[in-house]
Design a protein around this motif. Structure first.
Motif, PDB file in Angstrom:
ATOM      1  N   ASP A  65      -6.145   6.930   1.018  1.00 53.49           N
ATOM      2  CA  ASP A  65      -4.736   7.259   0.759  1.00 53.49           C
ATOM      3  C   ASP A  65      -4.504   7.358  -0.700  1.00 53.49           C
ATOM      4  OD1 ASP A  65      -3.244   5.047   2.305  1.00 53.49           O
ATOM      5  OD2 ASP A  65      -4.873   3.400   2.168  1.00 53.49           O
ATOM      6  N   ARG A  66      -2.879   7.639  -0.972  1.00 50.92           N
ATOM      7  CA  ARG A  66      -2.188   7.753  -1.816  1.00 50.92           C
ATOM      8  C   ARG A  66      -1.531   7.421  -2.684  1.00 50.92           C
ATOM      9  NH1 ARG A  66      -3.813  13.690  -3.554  1.00 50.92           N
ATOM     10  NH2 ARG A  66      -1.562  14.141  -4.113  1.00 50.92           N
ATOM     11  N   VAL A  67      -2.047   6.614  -3.903  1.00 56.28           N
ATOM     12  CA  VAL A  67      -1.253   5.472  -4.468  1.00 56.28           C
ATOM     13  C   VAL A  67      -0.549   5.665  -5.647  1.00 56.28           C
ATOM     14  CG1 VAL A  67      -1.535   3.200  -4.878  1.00 56.28           C
ATOM     15  CG2 VAL A  67      -2.714   3.690  -3.224  1.00 56.28           C
ATOM     16  N   LEU A  68       0.851   5.289  -5.910  1.00 56.08           N
ATOM     17  CA  LEU A  68       1.498   5.252  -6.716  1.00 56.08           C
ATOM     18  C   LEU A  68       1.508   4.414  -7.499  1.00 56.08           C
ATOM     19  CD1 LEU A  68       3.535   8.001  -8.263  1.00 56.08           C
ATOM     20  CD2 LEU A  68       5.374   6.054  -7.397  1.00 56.08           C
ATOM     21  N   ALA A  79      15.712  11.906  -6.523  1.00 54.93           N
ATOM     22  CA  ALA A  79      13.532  12.515  -6.760  1.00 54.93           C
ATOM     23  C   ALA A  79      12.746  11.892  -6.360  1.00 54.93           C
ATOM     24  CB  ALA A  79      14.493  12.729  -8.202  1.00 54.93           C
ATOM     25  N   PHE A  80      13.338  10.940  -6.615  1.00 61.31           N
ATOM     26  CA  PHE A  80      11.764   9.463  -6.450  1.00 61.31           C
ATOM     27  C   PHE A  80      11.518   9.909  -4.537  1.00 61.31           C
ATOM     28  CE2 PHE A  80      10.279   5.472  -4.633  1.00 61.31           C
ATOM     29  CZ  PHE A  80       9.303   5.566  -5.711  1.00 61.31           C
ATOM     30  N   THR A  81      11.826  10.273  -3.808  1.00 59.94           N
ATOM     31  CA  THR A  81      11.434  10.080  -2.477  1.00 59.94           C
ATOM     32  C   THR A  81      11.649  11.722  -2.463  1.00 59.94           C
ATOM     33  OG1 THR A  81      13.482   8.982  -1.789  1.00 59.94           O
ATOM     34  CG2 THR A  81      12.778  10.220  -0.299  1.00 59.94           C
ATOM     35  N   ASP A  82      11.898  12.664  -3.032  1.00 51.49           N
ATOM     36  CA  ASP A  82      11.427  13.756  -3.029  1.00 51.49           C
ATOM     37  C   ASP A  82       9.834  14.291  -3.864  1.00 51.49           C
ATOM     38  OD1 ASP A  82      13.869  15.539  -1.741  1.00 51.49           O
ATOM     39  OD2 ASP A  82      14.401  15.940  -3.107  1.00 51.49           O
ATOM     40  N   ALA A  83       9.281  13.276  -4.876  1.00 50.52           N
ATOM     41  CA  ALA A  83       8.378  13.043  -5.518  1.00 50.52           C
ATOM     42  C   ALA A  83       7.425  12.730  -4.696  1.00 50.52           C
ATOM     43  CB  ALA A  83       8.572  12.290  -6.705  1.00 50.52           C
ATOM     44  N   CYS A  84       8.115  11.911  -4.199  1.00 52.26           N
ATOM     45  CA  CYS A  84       6.519  11.208  -3.377  1.00 52.26           C
ATOM     46  C   CYS A  84       6.410  11.624  -1.696  1.00 52.26           C
ATOM     47  CB  CYS A  84       8.019   9.673  -2.145  1.00 52.26           C
ATOM     48  SG  CYS A  84       7.331   8.366  -3.395  1.00 52.26           S
ATOM     49  N   VAL A  85       6.504  12.605  -1.402  1.00 58.51           N
ATOM     50  CA  VAL A  85       7.153  12.933  -0.114  1.00 58.51           C
ATOM     51  C   VAL A  85       5.981  14.174  -1.028  1.00 58.51           C
ATOM     52  CG1 VAL A  85       8.120  15.361   1.510  1.00 58.51           C
ATOM     53  CG2 VAL A  85       9.137  13.144   1.606  1.00 58.51           C
ATOM     54  N   ARG A  86       6.842  15.115  -1.722  1.00 52.62           N
ATOM     55  CA  ARG A  86       5.391  16.471  -1.929  1.00 52.62           C
ATOM     56  C   ARG A  86       4.572  15.606  -3.202  1.00 52.62           C
ATOM     57  NH1 ARG A  86       8.036  16.797  -6.321  1.00 52.62           N
ATOM     58  NH2 ARG A  86       6.774  15.836  -7.892  1.00 52.62           N
ATOM     59  N   LEU A  87       4.145  14.573  -3.242  1.00 50.64           N
ATOM     60  CA  LEU A  87       3.145  14.098  -4.256  1.00 50.64           C
ATOM     61  C   LEU A  87       2.288  13.775  -2.909  1.00 50.64           C
ATOM     62  CD1 LEU A  87       3.530  12.477  -7.545  1.00 50.64           C
ATOM     63  CD2 LEU A  87       2.585  14.697  -6.409  1.00 50.64           C
ATOM     64  N   ARG A  88       2.483  13.428  -1.875  1.00 49.75           N
ATOM     65  CA  ARG A  88       1.416  12.720  -0.189  1.00 49.75           C
ATOM     66  C   ARG A  88       1.445  11.541  -0.725  1.00 49.75           C
ATOM     67  NH1 ARG A  88      -2.479  16.114  -0.792  1.00 49.75           N
ATOM     68  NH2 ARG A  88      -3.484  14.750   0.995  1.00 49.75           N
ATOM     69  N   ILE A  89       2.658  10.550  -1.500  1.00 46.45           N
ATOM     70  CA  ILE A  89       1.858   8.953  -1.071  1.00 46.45           C
ATOM     71  C   ILE A  89       2.171   8.806  -0.401  1.00 46.45           C
ATOM     72  CG2 ILE A  89       3.007   6.967  -2.660  1.00 46.45           C
ATOM     73  CD1 ILE A  89       2.392   9.569  -4.153  1.00 46.45           C
ATOM     74  N   ARG A  91       3.096   5.149   4.286  1.00 44.37           N
ATOM     75  CA  ARG A  91       3.256   3.933   5.623  1.00 44.37           C
ATOM     76  C   ARG A  91       2.239   2.707   4.955  1.00 44.37           C
ATOM     77  NH1 ARG A  91      -1.986   1.269   5.211  1.00 44.37           N
ATOM     78  NH2 ARG A  91      -3.264   1.645   2.764  1.00 44.37           N
ATOM     79  N   LEU A  92       2.629   2.499   3.318  1.00 48.38           N
ATOM     80  CA  LEU A  92       3.126   1.206   3.509  1.00 48.38           C
ATOM     81  C   LEU A  92       3.807   1.173   2.319  1.00 48.38           C
ATOM     82  CD1 LEU A  92       1.522  -1.719   3.048  1.00 48.38           C
ATOM     83  CD2 LEU A  92       0.013  -1.369   2.157  1.00 48.38           C
ATOM     84  N   VAL A  93       4.739  -0.166   2.458  1.00 45.91           N
ATOM     85  CA  VAL A  93       5.578  -0.222   0.897  1.00 45.91           C
ATOM     86  C   VAL A  93       5.625  -1.479   0.477  1.00 45.91           C
ATOM     87  CG1 VAL A  93       7.778  -0.323   0.349  1.00 45.91           C
ATOM     88  CG2 VAL A  93       7.031   1.234   1.530  1.00 45.91           C
ATOM     89  N   ILE A  94       5.161  -2.333  -0.562  1.00 46.76           N
ATOM     90  CA  ILE A  94       4.681  -3.198  -1.251  1.00 46.76           C
ATOM     91  C   ILE A  94       6.069  -3.916  -1.836  1.00 46.76           C
ATOM     92  CG2 ILE A  94       2.833  -4.427  -2.083  1.00 46.76           C
ATOM     93  CD1 ILE A  94       0.790  -2.694  -1.584  1.00 46.76           C
ATOM     94  N   VAL A  95       6.313  -4.858  -2.030  1.00 49.15           N
ATOM     95  CA  VAL A  95       7.623  -5.194  -3.213  1.00 49.15           C
ATOM     96  C   VAL A  95       7.273  -6.645  -3.344  1.00 49.15           C
ATOM     97  CG1 VAL A  95       9.449  -3.978  -1.891  1.00 49.15           C
ATOM     98  CG2 VAL A  95       9.219  -6.385  -0.477  1.00 49.15           C
ATOM     99  N   GLY A  96       7.599  -6.759  -4.566  1.00 46.35           N
ATOM    100  CA  GLY A  96       7.718  -8.473  -4.857  1.00 46.35           C
ATOM    101  C   GLY A  96       8.162  -8.267  -5.965  1.00 46.35           C
ATOM    102  N   GLY A  97       8.529  -9.308  -6.742  1.00 47.96           N
ATOM    103  CA  GLY A  97       9.129  -9.988  -7.555  1.00 47.96           C
ATOM    104  C   GLY A  97      10.409 -11.274  -7.785  1.00 47.96           C
ATOM    105  N   GLU A  98      11.288 -10.392  -6.313  1.00 45.41           N
ATOM    106  CA  GLU A  98      12.229 -11.503  -6.402  1.00 45.41           C
ATOM    107  C   GLU A  98      12.305 -12.065  -4.121  1.00 45.41           C
ATOM    108  OE1 GLU A  98      16.323  -9.398  -7.225  1.00 45.41           O
ATOM    109  OE2 GLU A  98      15.022  -8.561  -8.523  1.00 45.41           O
TER     110      GLU A  98
END
Length: 204
Positions: free
Chosen positions: A90-93, A130-140, A168-175
């Motif tokens: 995995d590559r975690v941001l 920009a966020f989406t492109d960076a996630c793709v480029r960095l292979r997150i 492959r995985l998105v974790i959300v939290g806070g509200e």
């Protein structure tokens, strides 16, 4: 936000030159904190020694420091990964800044399971594209996001579908997650990217 560190450590000096919204305070100026830390540091069982301190205002509006033991952190890292299933592939941001408690999850979940930890920069937040492109480029492959940010970025799911990506995985939290946002996400992503909602205030 306040970060308390011993002033005689290399990290204290290094953080003085790092741009951050947090105030770096030497622990020698915090007698209550110093007393509690020293008492915990003298504990023979290393598992009960402090791993980090989290500050929460609770219902008083006054920040209260709570020591988190090494055993508690280790238990969390082990138990949470039953759901996250983070591996060395995995590559975690690291989305959260270091003075926010969510960064503890991103740091230790990644490093304790051999994953690569990618540090977010400010340019990634210039726009949702920009966020989406960076996630793709960095292979997150794993994202851990505040729900409020995910609510805005959810429309980037459509953009993801038009690119080769490793997410492959998105974790959300806070509200709480808004139903209409979840429905849109499910329509766009289906089961290709797993979504985990770990909403729950620290105090509970």
């Amino acid at each position: 936000d306040i970060v308390i560190l011993p002033s005689d450590t290399p990290l204290y000096g290094q953080l003085q030159s790092v741009p951050t919204s947090a105030r770096i305070v030497p622990w020698q100026t915090c007698p209550d904190f110093q007393s509690e830390a020293l008492s915990l540091a003298s504990v023979d069982d290393w598992t009960q020694r402090p791993a980090y301190t989290i500050y929460t205002s609770g219902s008083t509006g006054r920040p209260n420091g709570v020591m988190i033991s090494r055993a508690s952190l280790a238990y969390f890292v082990h138990s949470a990964n039953q759901s996250y299933q983070i591996t060395a592939q995995d590559r975690v941001l690291q989305f959260a800044p270091l003075h926010f408690d969510a960064s503890v999850e991103e740091l230790f979940m990644s490093l304790c399971h051999g994953a690569t930890l990618i540090l977010r920069n400010d340019a990634m937040l210039d726009s949702m594209t920009a966020f989406t492109d960076a996630c793709v480029r960095l292979r997150i492959s794993v994202l851990d996001l505040p729900t409020a940010f995910w609510h805005e970025w959810v429309y980037g799911a459509e953009q993801l579908n038009h690119q080769a990506h490793d997410l492959r995985l998105v974790i959300v939290g806070g509200e709480a997650v808004l139903a209409e946002k979840l429905k849109y996400w499910q329509t766009q992503m289906g089961r290709s990217v797993r979504l985990l909602n770990r909403y729950g205030p620290t105090e509970t």
